[in-house]
Write an enzyme that holds these catalytic residues in place. Structure first.
Site, short mmCIF file in Angstrom:
data_model
loop_
_atom_site.label_atom_id
_atom_site.label_comp_id
_atom_site.label_asym_id
_atom_site.label_seq_id
_atom_site.Cartn_x
_atom_site.Cartn_y
_atom_site.Cartn_z
N LYS A 26 0.83 -1.21 0.00
CA LYS A 26 0.00 0.00 0.00
C LYS A 26 0.87 1.26 0.00
O LYS A 26 0.67 2.17 -0.80
CB LYS A 26 -0.94 -0.01 1.22
N ARG A 97 -3.56 2.83 8.60
CA ARG A 97 -3.86 1.53 7.96
C ARG A 97 -2.61 0.68 7.83
O ARG A 97 -1.51 1.21 7.70
CB ARG A 97 -4.39 1.74 6.54
N GLY A 106 -8.15 -7.22 4.47
CA GLY A 106 -9.01 -7.24 5.66
C GLY A 106 -8.44 -8.00 6.85
O GLY A 106 -9.09 -8.12 7.87
N MET A 108 -5.72 -7.29 8.70
CA MET A 108 -5.17 -6.47 9.80
C MET A 108 -6.09 -5.29 10.05
O MET A 108 -7.13 -5.15 9.42
CB MET A 108 -3.76 -6.04 9.43
N ARG A 348 -3.57 -1.62 -6.13
CA ARG A 348 -2.74 -2.82 -5.99
C ARG A 348 -3.13 -3.79 -7.09
O ARG A 348 -4.22 -3.66 -7.67
CB ARG A 348 -2.93 -3.47 -4.61
N HIS A 468 -15.94 -8.45 1.02
CA HIS A 468 -14.92 -9.34 1.56
C HIS A 468 -15.12 -10.76 1.05
O HIS A 468 -14.20 -11.44 0.62
CB HIS A 468 -14.99 -9.30 3.09
N SER A 790 14.17 -42.19 -11.49
CA SER A 790 12.95 -41.41 -11.30
C SER A 790 12.75 -41.25 -9.79
O SER A 790 12.66 -42.26 -9.08
CB SER A 790 11.77 -42.13 -11.94
N CYS A 857 8.47 -38.78 -10.10
CA CYS A 857 7.11 -39.29 -10.31
C CYS A 857 6.31 -39.30 -9.01
O CYS A 857 5.19 -39.78 -8.98
CB CYS A 857 7.13 -40.66 -10.96
N TYR A 877 12.59 -34.24 -16.55
CA TYR A 877 11.14 -34.12 -16.63
C TYR A 877 10.49 -34.28 -15.25
O TYR A 877 11.12 -34.78 -14.31
CB TYR A 877 10.55 -35.18 -17.59
#
Ligand code: PEP
Ligand code: MG
Length: 932
Positions: A26, A97, A106, A108, A348, A468, A790, A857, A877
């Site tokens: 913020k 704030r 919301g 804090m 934001r 909210h 693997s 895997c 992979y």
């Protein structure tokens, strides 16, 4: 001297958007907006470093802070042309704030209207010409300050809120139902009553001194960093507790000073669907918290602000567009209009659903605003699974009763039982993790977070698309319908009424977050749009816009990623589906799953007493396995297929109940006692680490021989059909090269025989799972034989951590709550420990066989953070279940893009890699001449 306070506003701004770590999101964005000339009320940010200091020093501040705050307050006074605590002229009021690095909507605390007392309120009333407004601000201030700073908020659901009670009584006495209908004299009385309540509960007078009020607010905001809901939120989203929050103190502007004032929140694109265009909520003559709390039903910005306030709307539209272009991302904006003047209070990057994330990112690339790399990097890889989740449609909705319609705030289809209280919902979930819960609330608040987390869907009676409930459920990827004003909720009776119908706690309802519709009872779901195109083929790509976005994103991901992506699949159907979702091969076929289709034959083999009997019993199994493998090879059409030999202990396949044993004995024509005895012999106390894995094939070589023969025969048969095959035969649970060699010999002999007989030799590999710590530390030896590794990270995690994968549910929640584990290690790889073992295995394996094929895997192969780790340590992979493939593709691309970025940063900061010259790469500066 350390700088703890950063100013922002039109007369001077110290920070900018790059300083999020220090100023919080913020604070950094307020500074950035001020810097680019947008109308931002002046203020200052106290840094996150102060929060860290505060917690490290018994909730004390650094000694330099007070003077810096005083100086910054003076700067606000100068810019705004008002004095704080002024008893003669219009006084400056401020808000206080929170603002962490990552936004935590919301979670804090906030205090508004700081600076009001019995004297300043009179001046405010006089100078604003609006007595009601001034006294309403004052009563709100005491209520908020009392709750947040003086800790007077109710602690449990049965506690009463002293301020709400007094407010209700006052309205009753005045004969009104709305807060807005209270007259100035009522509000004056309320202020007195509120103050008396403060004195009664805290033993102290309400503070009159404006600076004392500021410090109260600052302390409360820092304190709220450690409140329960903020901690839960951070745990949920992996935000470190050490980061701390910043505090923003900012001049108040008023959206509640008359009908030419308003306040609102808006998104530059739809946060639920990603569609272009401003969406949001606003209220005329209100303060910010009224909009997000859902107490008054807000108006839709896009629908009525242009009519209500055309001038302000024009200004707002331009600012919103500018912000989106500036940040190159969807913005979530808070604003206030004071006497038709627009003020920006926050911007934001908007929280959004997976649907919106994909759509907005793809659109922005196509609009030329961002690059494909930027699009890929910004989508949380897990969120893409939302696009594959089922929906309500067609046949499922037939005969279902729509009972109400609200705002479609969080897309998705959810069916479940009604719960009204978040803690009841949480308790139900803890009892049964498969519980289907729909949380039904008048509106949600941050206190409801735990209940929202366990719910499949959320339904609220009040609140708009920016409430909210909408915001949080979108972020959690939950189906949400909000602002459904047709429903009445009675928390005490635990009922929801719609028209003449009453639903009780536990009754089933269904909510459709795409359409906003609510249905009675359970509604069956249908496959998502993406799967209708890819699996069912019931929809054409050209008619499926969401699929088109998905596909575009996936093709960009494939362009950037370096990791291969395979699937874990045990049958042709799964294999075909996986190929449609981008699988480039199979990383794991668990052969034991196939035996469940032929369980009697398999049991016969298990119950055999002699090798000859066992070999005989294996004959039909050879045929079944061969047919199964043929199906898989055909489906994979030439892609590599890793098939693992039998792994689980045999006791998992035999019946344990007397009756089942008797039935089996009858079927097999043997005595029930013989079945019982064999079952007893097979019994293990710790089956995960007993006679399983390659140990089965070592003791019963005929099983390995049969399986290797079936794989090789299937491959040659399919090759004779003209389809290429690349089988990779994988030995499970190897800890020792001698075990590996024992099994390899049997496999290679079987393969040689089959290929010789058939006159066809497929290109095949023999390798092993790496799922024991001993295998990792002796990987150089194992690689002498194994052509591929693997990583079986499910077993490697259980053996490496010494935690049973089947029994850890008894303590993992406590471990997570106590931050002993930051993640569930069976979902997200423990990179330090298990990852450390993997690194050793990779290095050692490569030291013996430089071209060894490396994959994973275990379940971690579909977890974004783990996929990124696999990229880092150089695996070839990852393999995961079919529906996780898009996550793996996206995460693998993100890892590659991140690496490229890091390399570029390193290069530009360290210059030439060979001679370490500085950033400049010109021929004169780079000593070795390579130019970096
Ligand atoms: C593993 O252990 O990671 C693995 C894939 O094997 P399984 O889960 O079948 O034990
Ligand atoms: Mg395993």
């Amino acid at each position: 001297m350390a700088k703890y306070v950063y100013n922002f506003g039109k007369d001077g701004t110290d920070g900018d958007a790059t300083m999020k770590n220090l100023l919080g999101g913020k604070g950094a964005n307020l500074a950035e907006m001020a810097k680019i000339g947008l109308p931002v009320p002046s203020g200052f940010t106290i840094t996150t470093e102060v929060c860290t200091y505060f917690y490290a020093h018994g909730q004390q501040y650094p000694p330099e802070l007070e003077a810096q705050v005083n100086e910054a307050m003076a700067a606000i006074e100068k810019t705004m042309g008002k004095k704080f605590g002024d008893t003669k002229d219009l006084p400056l009021l401020v808000s206080c704030r929170s603002g962490a690095r990552e936004s935590m909507p919301g979670m804090m605390d906030t205090v508004l209207n700081i600076g009001l007392n019995d004297k300043t309120v009179e001046v405010l009333a006089k100078k604003s010409g609006d007595e009601r407004f001034a006294w309403d601000c004052y009563r709100r201030f005491i209520q908020m300050y009392g709750g947040v700073v003086l800790d007077m908020k109710p602690k449990t659901k049965t506690d009463h809120d002293p301020f709400e009670e007094l407010l209700e009584k006052k309205k009753e006495k005045a004969g009104v139902t709305e807060d807005a209908d209270l007259k100035p004299e009522h509000l004056k009385e309320l202020v007195k009553e509120f103050k008396a309540a403060v004195k009664k509960q805290t033993g102290k007078d309400f503070p009159d001194d404006p600076m004392e009020q500021v410090w109260g607010g600052v302390g409360a905001v820092f304190g709220s960093w450690m409140n329960d809901r903020a901690i839960v939120y951070r745990r949920m989203y992996g935000i470190p507790h050490e980061w701390g929050t910043a505090v923003n103190v900012q001049a108040m502007v008023f959206g509640n000073m008359g009908n030419d004032c308003a306040t609102g929140v808006a998104l530059t694109r739809n946060g639920a669907t990603g569609e272009k265009g401003i969406t949001g909520d606003y209220l005329i003559n209100a303060q910010g918290e009224d909009v997000v709390a859902g107490i008054r039903m807000p108006k839709k910005i896009e629908e009525s602000l242009p009519k209500d306030m055309p001038r302000s709307w024009n200004q707002f539209e331009q600012v919103a567009l500018r912000l989106e272009n500036h940040y190159k991302d969807v913005q979530d904006i808070e604003f206030t209009i004071e006497n038709q003047n627009l003020w920006m209070l926050q911007t934001r990057n908007a929280k959004r659903t997976g649907f919106a994330a994909v759509r907005a990112a793809v659109d922005m690339v196509n609009e030329g605003l961002i690059t494909p790399e930027m699009a890929i990097a910004r989508i949380p890889a897990n969120d893409i699974t939302q696009l594959l989740q089922p929906v309500f449609s067609g046949a499922g909705l037939k005969g279902k009763q729509e009972i109400a319609k609200g705002i479609n705030a969080g897309p998705g289809a959810a069916t479940g039982q009604i719960y009204f209280q978040p803690d009841d919902a949480e308790a139900a979930f803890n009892k049964d993790n498969n519980a289907k819960i729909i949380l039904v609330r008048l509106e949600t608040t941050p206190e409801d977070l735990r209940g929202m987390k366990v719910a499949k869907g959320i339904l609220t009676a009040r609140g708009g698309a920016a409430s909210h409930a909408a915001l949080v459920s979108r972020q959690m990827g939950k189906a949400c319908v909000c602002g459904c004003d047709a429903i009445g909720i009675d928390y005490k009776a635990e009922t929801m009424t719609v028209g003449s119908k009453t639903f009780k706690k536990g009754d089933w309802i269904s909510v459709d977050g795409f359409t906003g519709k609510v249905y009675e009872g359970e509604v069956p779901t249908s496959p998502s749009e993406v799967l209708q195109v890819l699996f069912e083929k019931s929809l054409k790509p050209k008619d499926a816009p969401l699929y088109q976005c998905f596909q575009q994103l996936m093709s960009w991901s494939d362009r950037f990623r370096k990791l291969g992506v395979r699937t874990n699949a045990d049958n042709p159907k799964e294999s075909t589906q996986a190929v449609a979702l981008g699988a480039e091969g199979i990383g794991l076929t668990r052969t034991e799953h196939m035996f469940f289709d032929h369980i009697d034959d398999f049991r016969k083999m298990i119950l055999s007493e002699t090798v000859a009997d066992r070999e005989k019993a294996l004959q039909p199994l050879l045929k079944y396995q061969r047919e199964d493998f043929e199906g898989i090879f055909r489906a994979m059409a030439g892609r590599p297929v890793t098939i693992r030999l039998l792994d689980p202990p045999l006791h998992e396949f035999v019946p344990h109940e007397d009756k089942e044993q008797a039935d089996l004995a009858k079927k097999m024509g043997i005595k029930a006692e013989d079945v019982k005895r064999r079952v007893m012999e097979l019994h293990e106390f710790n089956p995960m680490l007993g006679h399983r894995g390659c140990r089965l094939g070592v003791v019963y070589p005929e099983i390995t021989r049969m399986q290797a023969t079936a794989i090789c025969q299937a491959a040659v048969n399919v090759m004779k059909e003209g389809i290429d095959c690349h089988p990779e035969i994988m030995i499970p649970l190897v800890g020792n090269i001698t075990e590996y060699r024992n099994q390899e010999k049997i496999i290679r002999e079987a393969a040689t025989k089959v290929f010789k007989d058939a006159g066809v030799t497929p290109d095949y590999l023999v390798g092993t799972m790496i799922e024991l710590p001993r295998a990792c530390v002796t990987a150089d030896k194992i690689a002498e034989g194994a052509e591929f590794f693997s990583f079986g990270t499910n077993d490697l995690t259980q053996t490496g951590l010494g935690i049973s994968r089947d029994d850890y549910g008894t303590f993992i929640n406590e471990y997570r709550e106590m931050d002993i584990f930051s993640d569930d290690p069976f979902q997200t790889l423990d990179q330090e420990g298990i990852g450390g073992l993997m690194k050793i295995a990779v290095e050692k394996g490569k030291s013996t066989r430089s071209d060894i094929k490396l994959g994973i895997c275990g379940e971690h192969g579909g977890d974004p953070a783990s996929v990124k780790f696999c990229h880092k340590i150089g695996l070839n992979y990852v393999s995961c279940s079919p529906l996780r493939l898009p996550v793996a593709r996206l995460a693998a691309a993100q890892a590659a893009i991140q690496e490229k970025k890091e390399k570029a940063t390193k290069k530009s900061s360290s210059g030439c890699e060979c001679c370490k010259d500085g950033g400049c790469k010109c021929c004169c500066c780079c000593k070795c001449g390579c130019r970096g």
